[in-house]
Write an enzyme that holds these catalytic residues in place. Structure first.
Site, PDB file in Angstrom:
ATOM      1  N   CYS A 114       0.870  -1.174   0.000  1.00 57.14           N
ATOM      2  CA  CYS A 114       0.000   0.000   0.000  1.00 57.14           C
ATOM      3  C   CYS A 114       0.902   1.218   0.000  1.00 57.14           C
ATOM      4  O   CYS A 114       1.714   1.390   0.906  1.00 57.14           O
ATOM      5  CB  CYS A 114      -0.880   0.000   1.254  1.00 57.14           C
ATOM      6  N   GLU A 149       9.900  -0.458 -10.521  1.00 58.69           N
ATOM      7  CA  GLU A 149       8.734  -0.491 -11.419  1.00 58.69           C
ATOM      8  C   GLU A 149       7.433  -0.187 -10.673  1.00 58.69           C
ATOM      9  O   GLU A 149       6.498  -0.994 -10.671  1.00 58.69           O
ATOM     10  CB  GLU A 149       8.641  -1.844 -12.128  1.00 58.69           C
ATOM     11  N   CYS A 154      -4.216   0.632  -4.655  1.00 59.39           N
ATOM     12  CA  CYS A 154      -4.692   0.051  -3.404  1.00 59.39           C
ATOM     13  C   CYS A 154      -5.993   0.752  -3.014  1.00 59.39           C
ATOM     14  O   CYS A 154      -6.122   1.965  -3.171  1.00 59.39           O
ATOM     15  CB  CYS A 154      -3.635   0.226  -2.316  1.00 59.39           C
ATOM     16  N   CYS A 156      -7.460   0.415   0.124  1.00 58.74           N
ATOM     17  CA  CYS A 156      -7.659   0.325   1.576  1.00 58.74           C
ATOM     18  C   CYS A 156      -8.235   1.644   2.113  1.00 58.74           C
ATOM     19  O   CYS A 156      -8.304   2.644   1.394  1.00 58.74           O
ATOM     20  CB  CYS A 156      -6.337  -0.010   2.273  1.00 58.74           C
ATOM     21  N   CYS A 159      -5.940   4.600   1.720  1.00 57.08           N
ATOM     22  CA  CYS A 159      -5.872   5.118   0.346  1.00 57.08           C
ATOM     23  C   CYS A 159      -7.167   5.860  -0.015  1.00 57.08           C
ATOM     24  O   CYS A 159      -7.137   6.867  -0.722  1.00 57.08           O
ATOM     25  CB  CYS A 159      -5.602   3.984  -0.639  1.00 57.08           C
ATOM     26  N   GLU A 310      16.940  -1.844 -17.419  1.00 61.01           N
ATOM     27  CA  GLU A 310      16.769  -3.290 -17.584  1.00 61.01           C
ATOM     28  C   GLU A 310      16.562  -3.599 -19.054  1.00 61.01           C
ATOM     29  O   GLU A 310      15.859  -2.864 -19.768  1.00 61.01           O
ATOM     30  CB  GLU A 310      15.519  -3.792 -16.832  1.00 61.01           C
ATOM     31  N   GLU A 358      11.595 -16.336 -12.527  1.00 58.90           N
ATOM     32  CA  GLU A 358      12.392 -15.840 -13.651  1.00 58.90           C
ATOM     33  C   GLU A 358      13.643 -16.687 -13.902  1.00 58.90           C
ATOM     34  O   GLU A 358      14.621 -16.194 -14.439  1.00 58.90           O
ATOM     35  CB  GLU A 358      12.731 -14.358 -13.429  1.00 58.90           C
ATOM     36  N   LYS A 359      13.572 -17.964 -13.543  1.00 58.95           N
ATOM     37  CA  LYS A 359      14.770 -18.796 -13.709  1.00 58.95           C
ATOM     38  C   LYS A 359      15.107 -19.051 -15.177  1.00 58.95           C
ATOM     39  O   LYS A 359      16.235 -19.408 -15.496  1.00 58.95           O
ATOM     40  CB  LYS A 359      14.636 -20.109 -12.949  1.00 58.95           C
ATOM     41  N   PHE A 360      14.124 -18.845 -16.079  1.00 54.47           N
ATOM     42  CA  PHE A 360      14.425 -19.011 -17.502  1.00 54.47           C
ATOM     43  C   PHE A 360      14.611 -17.676 -18.224  1.00 54.47           C
ATOM     44  O   PHE A 360      14.844 -17.650 -19.428  1.00 54.47           O
ATOM     45  CB  PHE A 360      13.324 -19.824 -18.193  1.00 54.47           C
ATOM     46  N   HIS A 361      14.432 -16.575 -17.499  1.00 51.26           N
ATOM     47  CA  HIS A 361      14.570 -15.261 -18.137  1.00 51.26           C
ATOM     48  C   HIS A 361      16.038 -15.026 -18.494  1.00 51.26           C
ATOM     49  O   HIS A 361      16.933 -15.271 -17.680  1.00 51.26           O
ATOM     50  CB  HIS A 361      14.071 -14.177 -17.172  1.00 51.26           C
TER      51      HIS A 361
END
Ligand SMILES: [Zn+2]
Length: 708
Positions: A114, A149, A154, A156, A159, A310, A358-361
């Site tokens: 939040c 990013e 939110c 709540c 907010c 990135e 993200e092990k294959f990224h």
């Protein structure tokens, strides 16, 4: 002193390998081999930095800082607010978001804080202060990278209260003003007490467009407020270190990034183009044309170089089919960023995770962690190329053309019910891309700006689908044209004001007098329908014969404007389809329909010649190729799946990458680039780069380099 080299490296997450610290030494050996000189450190490391509330373990990060320093690696130090440790929501549930159905989210994923929660903000400030106190004087700390990013919303109670406070400010504590702006008498939506206001929700209100727009504005406001709160200890303890946060991919438009960029010292963003889809790599919705467009926006945001924070050196693991990146493409994509104003090529991430989502990224270092694999070799080759480009570091561009691409306009367009609906919404991005493509193919750089930006420095402004026009913008565009500028706008422009209330004085509202037209109605077509556009004889706009209009056709009356083309079919046959209005010393074009590519080629090619706009190579380039000038170098970028020939006209160059002299017609192999330095006939001298901030008539402060 600014860092004199392009930054090359990426997100480094050594905490994933804390059980095998020998991996860290191997990482720094490999960085040297790959020509990497920068890391973005610790972005998701909160649980390792503060394993229990108030107990900090920074020793491992000290070690990484030492190793980086020993190896000449610069550090972009991330703050860890993008993903919180598990102890936090257990003790303080308020840090978790509430969704639009009122459900408190569970801990997990990322981006799920939040952004109003005082506890979340306080915990961020504590850890950020620890980092600033510990590492603020490290000589290789060049930049703060706050959170990650920013996105999402939110609902709540905290907010909701903040939303109501935001509205009280916007409407001067006057519910009458709010009710008028929201046109709330429709469907009996009148608000009689501030407490009745809730955020938009699928089980509540989604159809009061002023309300939805204000909620989106609030998201931007609150995101920036949270960013400022997280940055506060960094500004206080390390005022000498600039701050950025990484903007998301080009397709993300939930936050008004022009406003977030204002709060940063340096703009950085994460570029993940969609290459190797079934469409051409250069033309698709996230292809090379659109990527150049977004790079141009990121540079124009602060009128100085940005950072590519990135990118993926290999395949991205979240596509429906995760194609391997074809040989050569990575270098072209990286040089595209540099050519358009990036002072870095950084990756997510340096080393592939062994587990997790993200092990294959794609990463620089694979699971088989060797320098003898294709991706690593390509990254190392690129590292050598980037090392030859010190001359572009810190240099800016000075485009003669601006595109207005405005977030609030996009929000309002997509919220509107009619006149066309469906999965592509109003396809604002697609329309903008169609108008931008001829500039890309001509090698003409552009600024991409909001409607609040200064218009004075351009020869040409293109503003497709300028549906919402905020107060004062019409007058400013009028002054721009009066002073000699050329404006192009299109169908469905000047329809609503900043509250999404329709203008009542005839469309295009505040632009009616300037454009010399009145749009009476807008017809929309099914995807398989089209209407002919017939160019007038002696139209003076480069048009010849017939063209095809699709999807959108404004029915306009010329009110002083000259008609250059007309509709050739439908009940509006003979009505104007393209007009120009002479106004002061400039001209204003109204393109009434969404036209085919040939129309855009003919129209803009003519305009380019008429306005004498400079092209990178002085020629129109083959399909799939663009060229962009930065620091006196010409970046020629080829995104084709086959070799093409490029005409370098009569000029002689040296290709900085290959070291060879090139001239005349040269073959540009598939997925490849050249960086050309002009060669004088008698002597070869490197070009004199123009540094950011030297744009004389902008009067802005010099560039804040990401490096000290
Ligand atoms: Zn909240």
């Amino acid at each position: 002193m600014p860092f004199p080299h392009l930054l090359h490296g990426g997100d480094y997450n050594p905490e994933q390998w804390i059980r095998t610290p020998e991996v860290w030494d191997e990482d720094f050996r490999l960085m040297k081999l790959a020509g990497c000189n920068a890391i973005s450190l610790g972005i998701f490391a909160w649980a390792m930095l503060e394993p229990e509330e108030g107990r900090f373990e920074l020793g491992w990060m000290d070690t990484i800082f030492d190793k980086a320093e020993e190896n000449g690696v610069q550090v972009i130090l991330a703050t860890p607010g993008g993903a919180r440790p598990a102890w936090m929501p257990l003790k303080y549930p308020e840090v978790l978001r509430v969704d639009q159905y009122g459900r408190r989210q569970k801990w997990g994923g990322r981006h799920n804080h939040c952004f109003t929660s005082p506890v979340y903000r306080e915990k961020c400030q504590i850890i950020n202060a620890k980092l600033a106190e510990r590492y603020g004087q490290r000589p290789n700390l060049i930049l703060w990278h706050v959170n990650n990013e920013y996105s999402g919303e939110c609902h709540c109670d905290l907010c909701q209260d903040a939303f109501r406070a935001f509205l009280r400010g916007r409407y001067h504590d006057d519910l009458d003003q709010l009710n008028h702006a929201w046109w709330s008498t429709f469907w009996s939506h009148t608000i009689s007490d501030w407490s009745q206001i809730e955020p938009p929700s699928k089980i509540g209100e989604t159809q009061v467009h002023g309300h939805t727009l204000d909620w989106k504005r609030f998201i931007t406001h609150q995101t920036i407020d949270c960013f400022r709160s997280e940055s506060e200890p960094l500004r206080r303890i390390t005022p000498h270190v600039p701050i950025t946060t990484n903007l998301m991919m080009g397709g993300f438009t939930d936050v008004d990034y022009y406003k977030l960029a204002d709060a940063c010292d340096v703009v950085s963003w994460d570029s993940y183009p969609s290459y190797h889809d079934r469409s051409d790599d250069w033309l698709g919705p996230l292809g090379a044309v659109w990527t150049s467009f977004i790079h141009s926006q990121r540079r124009a945001m602060k009128d100085k170089p940005f950072l590519l924070m990135e990118s993926a050196p290999a395949m991205q693991n979240y596509k429906p089919v995760c194609k391997l990146k074809r040989p050569g493409l990575h270098a072209v994509e990286a040089l595209q960023a540099v050519g358009h104003g990036s002072d870095s090529v950084l990756y997510f991430q340096w080393r592939k995770s062994r587990g997790g989502v993200e092990k294959f990224h794609g990463a620089v270092v694979d699971h088989y962690a060797s320098e003898h694999v294709r991706t690593f070799r390509e990254v190392a080759e690129l590292g050598k190329a980037l090392a030859k480009l010190d001359g572009v570091v810190g240099t800016n561009a000075q485009p003669e053309v601006a595109f207005i691409y405005d977030y609030e306009n996009r929000w309002a367009l997509n919220e509107a019910a009619g006149p066309i609906n469906g999965k592509k919404d109003k396809d604002y991005d697609g329309v903008v891309r169609e108008h931008y493509r001829p500039f890309w193919s001509n090698g003409i750089g552009v600024d991409v700006i909001s409607q609040d930006h200064d218009f004075a420095n351009y020869k040409l402004i293109v503003a497709p689908m300028l549906y919402m026009i905020r107060p004062g913008v019409g007058e400013r565009l009028e002054r721009f044209v009066t002073g000699g500028g050329t404006l192009v706008t299109t169908f469905f422009s000047g329809v609503v004001d900043e509250s999404d209330l329709c203008f009542l004085n005839g469309f295009p509202g505040p632009l009616r007098k300037l454009m010399g037209v009145r749009a009476e109605e807008t017809d929309t077509l099914y995807d398989d329908e089209s209407v002919a556009i017939v160019s007038s004889r002696k139209n003076g706009a480069g048009l010849s014969g017939k063209y095809a209009a699709a999807q959108w056709c404004d029915l306009i009356h010329a009110e002083g404007a000259k008609v250059l083309a007309s509709y050739g079919g439908e009940f509006y046959k003979g009505w104007p389809a393209l007009t120009v209005n002479a106004h002061g010393r400039g001209r204003a074009y109204y393109i009434a329909s969404r036209n085919d590519a040939r129309f855009h080629d003919d129209f803009y090619d003519h305009l380019v010649r008429q306005l004498g706009l400079s092209r990178a190579l002085g020629v129109t380039l083959p399909e799939g190729v663009t060229a962009v000038v930065r620091g006196g170098y010409v970046f020629v970028l080829g995104f084709n799946r086959a070799d093409v020939k490029v005409n370098l006209s009569a000029r002689a160059f040296r290709d900085v990458l290959s070291g060879k002299r090139v001239s005349g017609k040269v073959v540009l192999p598939r997925y490849s680039a050249m960086v050309l330095e002009p060669v004088a006939k008698t002597q070869a001298r490197p070009p004199t780069p123009r540094r950011a901030g030297s744009r004389a008539n902008r009067g802005r402060r010099p560039a804040t380099s990401p490096a000290r």
